[in-house]
Design a protein around this motif. Structure first.
Motif, short mmCIF file in Angstrom:
data_model
loop_
_atom_site.label_atom_id
_atom_site.label_comp_id
_atom_site.label_asym_id
_atom_site.label_seq_id
_atom_site.Cartn_x
_atom_site.Cartn_y
_atom_site.Cartn_z
N GLU A 1 0.91 -1.20 -0.02
CA GLU A 1 0.01 0.00 -0.08
C GLU A 1 1.01 1.21 -0.21
OE1 GLU A 1 -3.67 1.92 2.65
OE2 GLU A 1 -2.85 -0.20 3.26
N ASN A 2 0.56 2.08 -0.78
CA ASN A 2 1.16 3.39 -0.90
C ASN A 2 2.65 3.26 -1.21
OD1 ASN A 2 -1.19 4.65 -0.19
ND2 ASN A 2 -0.46 4.72 2.04
N GLU A 3 3.01 2.35 -2.04
CA GLU A 3 4.48 2.23 -2.36
C GLU A 3 4.93 2.92 -3.77
OE1 GLU A 3 7.61 -1.38 -1.93
OE2 GLU A 3 5.53 -1.94 -2.26
N ILE A 4 4.04 2.89 -4.64
CA ILE A 4 4.27 3.61 -6.09
C ILE A 4 3.82 5.08 -6.21
CG2 ILE A 4 3.85 3.38 -8.56
CD1 ILE A 4 5.35 1.21 -7.34
N LYS B 1 -7.08 -1.69 -7.62
CA LYS B 1 -6.04 -2.24 -6.90
C LYS B 1 -4.94 -1.28 -7.32
CE LYS B 1 -7.13 -7.04 -8.15
NZ LYS B 1 -6.66 -8.14 -9.09
N TYR B 2 -4.86 -0.69 -8.30
CA TYR B 2 -3.78 0.58 -8.47
C TYR B 2 -4.03 1.73 -7.36
CZ TYR B 2 -3.83 -1.40 -13.57
OH TYR B 2 -3.86 -2.13 -14.66
N LYS B 3 -5.26 2.01 -7.05
CA LYS B 3 -5.35 2.95 -6.03
C LYS B 3 -4.77 2.57 -4.61
CE LYS B 3 -9.13 5.04 -5.94
NZ LYS B 3 -10.85 5.62 -5.54
N ILE C 1 -2.04 0.64 -4.26
CA ILE C 1 -0.65 0.66 -4.22
C ILE C 1 0.11 2.13 -4.40
CG2 ILE C 1 -0.38 -1.62 -4.88
CD1 ILE C 1 0.21 -0.70 -7.71
N LEU C 2 -0.76 3.28 -5.10
CA LEU C 2 -0.20 4.39 -5.36
C LEU C 2 -0.36 5.14 -3.97
CD1 LEU C 2 -2.35 5.17 -8.55
CD2 LEU C 2 0.22 5.53 -8.24
N LYS C 3 0.47 6.13 -3.91
CA LYS C 3 0.48 6.90 -2.88
C LYS C 3 -0.71 7.89 -3.09
CE LYS C 3 5.43 7.27 -1.64
NZ LYS C 3 6.65 8.36 -1.50
N PRO C 4 -1.06 8.28 -2.01
CA PRO C 4 -2.50 9.40 -2.10
C PRO C 4 -2.06 10.69 -2.88
CG PRO C 4 -1.87 8.77 0.35
CD PRO C 4 -0.79 8.22 -0.73
N ASN C 5 -3.06 10.61 -3.82
CA ASN C 5 -3.03 12.03 -4.56
C ASN C 5 -1.99 11.67 -5.82
OD1 ASN C 5 -3.57 13.45 -1.90
ND2 ASN C 5 -5.36 13.53 -3.25
N SER C 6 -1.56 10.57 -6.09
CA SER C 6 -0.69 10.22 -7.19
C SER C 6 -1.52 10.04 -8.33
CB SER C 6 0.33 8.95 -6.96
OG SER C 6 1.16 9.26 -5.82
N GLN C 7 -0.74 10.02 -9.52
CA GLN C 7 -1.37 10.18 -10.85
C GLN C 7 -1.48 8.75 -11.78
OE1 GLN C 7 0.52 13.32 -10.49
NE2 GLN C 7 -1.27 13.64 -9.22
#
Length: 213
Positions: A105-108, A137-139, A141-147
Motif C-alpha cells: 500500500e502506498n508504495e508507488i 488495485k492501483y489505487k 499501491i499508489l501514494k495518496p493523490n498520485s497519478q
C-alpha cells in the motif's frame, strides 16, 4: 498482435539481475532494492520497454519498474537495462491482475499505461488494464493523490476508461482526445505511438489522480 515465441527470452531474463521472477519477496521493500528513497514509477503493460528505458535515461533520480506478462516483448527492454547500465530500472514478467502481490500500500508514486490492448469485445473488456477491478488495485499501491498517465489510439477504450476512472473515484486532470506532440514536449513517443501517428490516428491522453482517503 502476438509476438513469435522467443525461446531464449525467459532463460536470458533469469540471468539478468535487474529482472525479478519472484518479485513477491520484495513487496514493501522496493526502495531497499533500489537502495535509495527516490520516487518509484511503474509502467504496466510495458511491452518492449521503450518508454521506461528512455524515461529512466532522462530521469536518473527516479526509479522505474516495468511489468508485462508477455516475455517475448519484455526481453528487449530488459536487455536495454544492461546495455545502457540503467541502475534505476527493474522489470517483472507478471500479470497486472496480481499487482497487489508485488507492491505494498502506498508504495508507488506514479503509474503509466501506454497503448494497452483495447479488448473491444464485451466479454473480454475485464482484461483491459484500465478496467475498474484493476483501477481499484492501483489505487491501493499508489501514494495518496498520485497519478496514472494513460495513452491510447483507441477511441472506445479511451471513452470507456474515462468512465472507469470516474467510477473508481479518480479525478480527471487531463482528457485530451487529440494529443498534439508540440503541446507535450516531455512526451516520449513509443513505437506504437509513432506507428499510429504515421497512420493519421489521433492519440488520446489522460491523467487521473487517485483520491485516496
Amino acid at each position: 498482435m502476438r509476438l513469435r515465441k522467443k525461446h531464449f527470452a525467459i532463460p536470458e531474463m533469469h540471468e539478468n539481475p535487474y529482472v525479478f521472477f519472484e518479485g513477491q519477496k520484495y513487496k514493501g521493500k522496493w526502495r531497499e532494492v533500489f537502495g535509495n528513497d527516490n520516487p518509484i514509477y511503474l509502467e504496466i503493460g510495458a511491452g518492449k520497454g521503450k518508454f521506461t528505458i528512455e524515461s529512466a535515461m532522462i530521469n536518473q533520480d527516479i526509479n522505474y519498474i516495468m511489468v508485462d506478462f508477455e516475455t517475448n516483448a519484455l526481453i528487449y527492454g530488459t536487455r536495454q537495462i544492461i546495455e545502457r547500465e540503467l541502475t534505476n530500472v527493474r522489470a517483472m514478467p507478471i500479470n497486472a491482475e496480481h499487482i497487489l502481490d508485488y507492491f505494498e500500500e502506498n508504495e508507488i508514486d506514479r503509474i503509466y499505461i501506454n497503448f494497452c490492448n483495447p479488448w473491444p469485445k464485451v466479454r473480454h473488456q475485464k482484461r483491459r488494464l484500465t478496467y475498474p477491478s484493476l483501477l481499484d488495485k492501483y489505487k491501493i499501491i499508489l501514494k495518496p493523490n498520485s497519478q496514472i498517465y494513460f495513452k491510447t489510439d483507441d477511441l472506445d477504450l479511451f471513452q470507456d476508461s474515462l468512465d472507469y476512472f470516474s467510477l473508481c473515484g479518480y479525478s480527471t486532470l487531463i482528457a485530451d482526445f487529440d494529443m498534439e506532440e508540440d503541446e507535450y514536449p516531455q512526451n516520449i513517443v513509443t513505437e506504437y505511438e509513432r506507428k499510429f501517428r504515421n497512420l493519421g490516428e489521433k492519440i488520446k491522453f489522460g491523467v487521473f489522480e487517485a483520491n485516496v482517503n
